[in-house]
Design an enzyme around this catalytic site. Sequence first.
Site, short mmCIF file in Angstrom:
data_model
loop_
_atom_site.label_atom_id
_atom_site.label_comp_id
_atom_site.label_asym_id
_atom_site.label_seq_id
_atom_site.Cartn_x
_atom_site.Cartn_y
_atom_site.Cartn_z
N SER A 1 0.82 -1.21 0.00
CA SER A 1 0.00 0.00 0.00
C SER A 1 0.86 1.27 0.00
O SER A 1 1.54 1.55 -0.98
CB SER A 1 -0.97 -0.04 1.19
OG SER A 1 -1.98 0.90 1.05
N LYS B 1 -0.70 -4.42 -3.24
CA LYS B 1 -2.00 -3.89 -2.81
C LYS B 1 -2.13 -2.46 -3.31
O LYS B 1 -1.65 -1.52 -2.70
CB LYS B 1 -2.10 -3.95 -1.28
CG LYS B 1 -3.32 -3.24 -0.68
CD LYS B 1 -4.62 -3.91 -1.05
CE LYS B 1 -5.78 -3.43 -0.17
NZ LYS B 1 -6.10 -2.00 -0.32
N ASP C 1 10.60 5.83 -9.75
CA ASP C 1 10.21 6.58 -10.95
C ASP C 1 10.99 7.88 -11.09
O ASP C 1 11.32 8.30 -12.21
CB ASP C 1 8.71 6.89 -10.91
CG ASP C 1 7.86 5.65 -11.18
OD1 ASP C 1 8.41 4.66 -11.71
OD2 ASP C 1 6.66 5.67 -10.85
#
Length: 723
Positions: free
Chosen positions: A489, A514, A500
């Site tokens: 999560s 998740k 990224d």
Amino acid sequence: MTYAERTVARRAAAAGSRTGIYKAIGLALMLGMPLGLSAKIDDTQVYEPVAPTIDQARANILIARQLQFTHFRDMGINDQLSEQVFDAYLDYLDGQRIYLTRKDVDQFTGMKGQLGSALKTGQLQPGFDIYNLVQQRIIERLQFALSVLDKGIDTLDFGAEETIRVDRSEAQWEADTAALDELWTKRIKNAVLAQRLNEKDDDAIEESLKRRYEGQLKRAYQARSEDAFQAYMNAFTSIWDPHTSYFSPRTSENFNINMSLSLEGIGAVLQADNEYTKIVRLVPGGPASKQGQLQPADRIVSVAQGEEKPVNVIGWRLDEVVDLIRGPRNSVVTLEVIPANASDDTITKTIAIKRDEVKLEEQSASKDLIQLERSGDDYSIGVIHIPTFYADFQAMQAGDPNYKSTTRDVRRLIQELRDDGMDGLVIDLRNNGGGALHEANDLVGLFIDEGPTVQIRHANNEVQTLDDQDPSVAYDGPLVVLTNRMSASASEIFAGAIQDYGRGLVVGSQTFGKGTVQAVRPLNHGQLKITQSKFYRVSGGSTQHKGVIPDIEIPSRIDKTRIGEDALDRALPWDQIEAVPHTRYFDFSGIIDELRQRHETRFATSPEFNLLQEEIEFLNEQRELESVSLNFETRKAQHEQIERTRLSIANARRELRGEEPFDSLEALEEWQDQQSAQLDTVDDELDFVIREGGHIVADMVELDRRMVSITTPRHFAAKTPAQ
């Protein structure tokens, strides 16, 4: 007249006034119990079929509407879905195929394609009919098991070359009652063998098994309408995704069964798993987490209070198990569990845990500074452990300027580590199951100037972007983020953003996956937890299902086939949306191959890593077993081999620490109990993985000197727009 014959006579007399399942499938099916049983149980008991209520029917209609029109997965209720609900419901009620026969299942072939239309309009009787039949079959199986035990376990043959299948979830339904009798005889023999190998005498084994089956039988007779409704609705909602579920009015009080954040308990999140109650995760800083023996995917067999006799909880409702585990602070609860890595369901261990409350400070981020010597160069590597993403919302809302939060604590720890002269930083997110989303967003902001951190796509396809709008940066030096399968999560959002942005490297194992958001919506009767949104990284890929793939992988003991989003039935798939403009701070493509090569070279000669690999191979061998022997001598030899391997691995680990090896498995287990009582267990994997994270940081500095200084405002390559 035997017990079974008396029962048949009573039920035949009462059948005329019954409705539901007995009219639907006939009295003959109701009386499918074999004659001649002599189990020593209360023969006056009769199973009373449960029936739906008007409130449940109304709640069913509301649930169907919510699923069709507000769930993230756009799916209608049709004949195909009806068949899926039927299969999911049977899996929910008899997932191991040990109660129903093929003949039983075939009785419902006609309704298989009609459940969908019935569920749209609140017609619950078909689901209740199936539930009542399963309960009746459960009672019959338990009565048969008790009748076998009444004859004495010394009458069982342990010399034959028989085997029993470990996992029957994909097995065919047994043809008839005789085949089920044979299967249950094997199940009893398997249970007896396991306890004999644990050096229990036959009298104790018989008593233990009788208590187990009598307890399950008592609960089968006590089935409630709400049990049937919750089971049926959860089979229905699970077709959309595994995180969408119905909570009965009582279960709503225990939302997520998180027993430590507001109530005193052991600090574990539980869920139902067929007959068992399964550990989903441990709450950081909670008693179970600190005790160190309980693990995700362990299944609870029994619960004991203090010095009292254990109560077998196989077949119990989840809320009942939770009530047993909860208790006053400083009291001790003892759990008997089937370990996640057990080769079969008869292997158990006993874990004593002192109940307590989880304090916010025990979930707080913490720091270490490790020293690395490398070819004459010394490196000081800062390590920040983040067990969860937390915030003291009450203090925040009260306007307390010093309220605690993950981001505030990490900012302070970074400054302290910089003051101590760190050369690089490792953020440890292993076993971090998530928490406050805004804290993950703010934490990313400590490592970038400003920009988007995560995208959230809603059921109406509207995409919302969360941004870090604070241009200040707490740390701009070389960075490694450690993850494992239990990182989920909010942890995945942070790790994905760091990856990224090219702000650091992710090291460890693939995360949980998740990537969905749930909301709890009230009903007239209970609540519905429904998936309404999905997380996406700034690069456009979802964290759902796939999680975050590490740049440098380190294997883990955790079984990916049993833990993780991609191990769940009907999990929402990975997909991709448009990327949002973001900065790439550093392009690792020029050095990543060399980083991986250095890592592999170190691990090739690492005794800790070689030991971890040996343990993983051993665990995988146990997990891959499809069946176990019911021959005593064969099983004993297998058991002794497993014990020798466990002892060998434990002693090899002790030798690495310069400690004396154990002379027996009993000595090892006694030491583990002592360590647990002192809350002083040590996980060697964490230690050497952290050190390896530090070495990778040092490699980053050596391979690209733009990372050397952490005192300059910007030492990375010039920013370039993300492609």
